[in-house]
Design a protein around this motif. Sequence first.
Motif, mmCIF file in Angstrom:
data_model
loop_
_atom_site.group_PDB
_atom_site.id
_atom_site.type_symbol
_atom_site.label_atom_id
_atom_site.label_comp_id
_atom_site.label_asym_id
_atom_site.label_seq_id
_atom_site.Cartn_x
_atom_site.Cartn_y
_atom_site.Cartn_z
ATOM 1 N N ALA A 154 -7.257 0.404 -2.050
ATOM 2 C CA ALA A 154 -7.709 -0.050 -3.370
ATOM 3 C C ALA A 154 -9.030 -0.803 -3.263
ATOM 4 O O ALA A 154 -9.936 -0.611 -4.090
ATOM 5 C CB ALA A 154 -6.643 -0.938 -4.008
ATOM 6 N N LEU A 176 -0.342 -12.007 -7.501
ATOM 7 C CA LEU A 176 -1.347 -10.952 -7.412
ATOM 8 C C LEU A 176 -1.901 -10.598 -8.790
ATOM 9 O O LEU A 176 -3.123 -10.500 -8.981
ATOM 10 C CB LEU A 176 -0.740 -9.703 -6.758
ATOM 11 N N ILE A 191 -6.800 -1.216 -8.352
ATOM 12 C CA ILE A 191 -5.947 -1.964 -7.426
ATOM 13 C C ILE A 191 -4.473 -1.801 -7.800
ATOM 14 O O ILE A 191 -3.615 -1.528 -6.943
ATOM 15 C CB ILE A 191 -6.353 -3.443 -7.409
ATOM 16 N N ARG A 244 2.395 -0.695 1.778
ATOM 17 C CA ARG A 244 1.803 -1.494 0.694
ATOM 18 C C ARG A 244 0.463 -2.106 1.134
ATOM 19 O O ARG A 244 -0.487 -2.153 0.348
ATOM 20 C CB ARG A 244 2.769 -2.594 0.267
ATOM 21 N N LEU A 245 0.402 -2.561 2.388
ATOM 22 C CA LEU A 245 -0.844 -3.140 2.891
ATOM 23 C C LEU A 245 -1.949 -2.093 2.944
ATOM 24 O O LEU A 245 -3.100 -2.365 2.568
ATOM 25 C CB LEU A 245 -0.603 -3.738 4.288
ATOM 26 N N VAL A 247 -3.333 -1.601 -0.478
ATOM 27 C CA VAL A 247 -4.283 -2.652 -0.875
ATOM 28 C C VAL A 247 -5.652 -2.386 -0.248
ATOM 29 O O VAL A 247 -6.692 -2.513 -0.909
ATOM 30 C CB VAL A 247 -3.750 -4.038 -0.457
ATOM 31 N N CYS A 304 -3.148 1.802 -7.015
ATOM 32 C CA CYS A 304 -2.853 2.041 -5.604
ATOM 33 C C CYS A 304 -1.571 1.335 -5.175
ATOM 34 O O CYS A 304 -0.771 1.891 -4.415
ATOM 35 C CB CYS A 304 -4.029 1.573 -4.753
ATOM 36 N N ILE A 305 -1.376 0.117 -5.677
ATOM 37 C CA ILE A 305 -0.168 -0.628 -5.298
ATOM 38 C C ILE A 305 1.076 0.048 -5.865
ATOM 39 O O ILE A 305 2.087 0.216 -5.173
ATOM 40 C CB ILE A 305 -0.275 -2.087 -5.780
#
Length: 369
Positions: free
Chosen positions: A36, A314, A343, A29-30, A33, A346-347
Amino acid sequence: MSAPVTQHEPAVRIVKRDSIPTWKAWCIRLLAVVLALLLSGLFIFAVTHLNPVAVYQGMFEGAFGSERNTWVTIRDAMMLLCVGVGLAPAFKMRFWNIGAEGQILVGGILTAGLMIHLGYTFSTPILLCIMALASIAAGALWGLIPAIFKARWGTNETLFTLMMNYVAIQLTSYCVALWENPAGSNTVGIINMQTRAGWFPKILGQDCMLNVILVMTLTVGMFLYLKYTKQGYEIAVVGESANTARYAGIKLSRVYIRTMAISGAICGLAGFISVAGAGHTISVDTAGGRGFTAIIVAWLAKFNTFVMILIAFLLAFLEKGAIEIASQFNLNNDASNIITGIILFCIIGSEFFINYKLVFHRRKEAAGK
């Protein structure tokens, strides 16, 4: 005699993961981000020739640049979180409750009506309790209707709950016209502006502190309910397999009705929070699309209400940040929404790599070569 058909393995195969360590999932997940931010930076530079870092700084300032901006972001995040918590039990049960918008509106209608008609009868603490109970009952009723039809006649809950949103919108329009509509608008004016009867009181100097207390209490309560209670276990079993639930002696109709009553009640309470704790008015836009956005909150968190806190913040940050950069850098809304979309894409896409892995086929050299 024809030659045998040679079957070639594909170069890449998609294989479902059995499990993945928590730390590895968060690393994916990081990375999503980071990707993104890089893609958004390329888009910003290609379209506007602006420094992407300055644009990201503008997004941060829009969400947290001042005390007022920070509390507005917290308030909006709490609203998203409240609706996400309400959707969590229904979605975990695989009952697709797309009717949160309507459940928010009916809760808001009852809250606004009581503020208007009882604002001079009861003190604010008593009035707040009455409005909260009324909004919970209204939302629960709005959730019970599709659940009963699903349990008795097997109707499609997605279409049923979605159509009930439109009923709630028309009901809101009727109430707005009934209570106050001097300019032909779809919004009642600020209710009890002089007396503030039915408004959330300030706690520690902040109007929305009670919002935070209520929603965080719901968040902890729903986590414990889904994880440690018998009813939470039944919801999980029904969500995994309805046939397994029947074999285990779980009565599906009872679980559907009970769970949707809880889901609708919490969404109705979100309407109470929106009217009494934020806008102090009612309109067809009171829900503001949060009933649909909260689906992303619940789904990405895999119905873990503590993870929902991060996702709600978020999304609130992206919304406030997009508004800020649109005004600060003279970008139109489409450009700022594209950045938000990149963003989010991508998440959301990172969940694919958490649940699946790519297996590459390596061709083995023939012996002797």
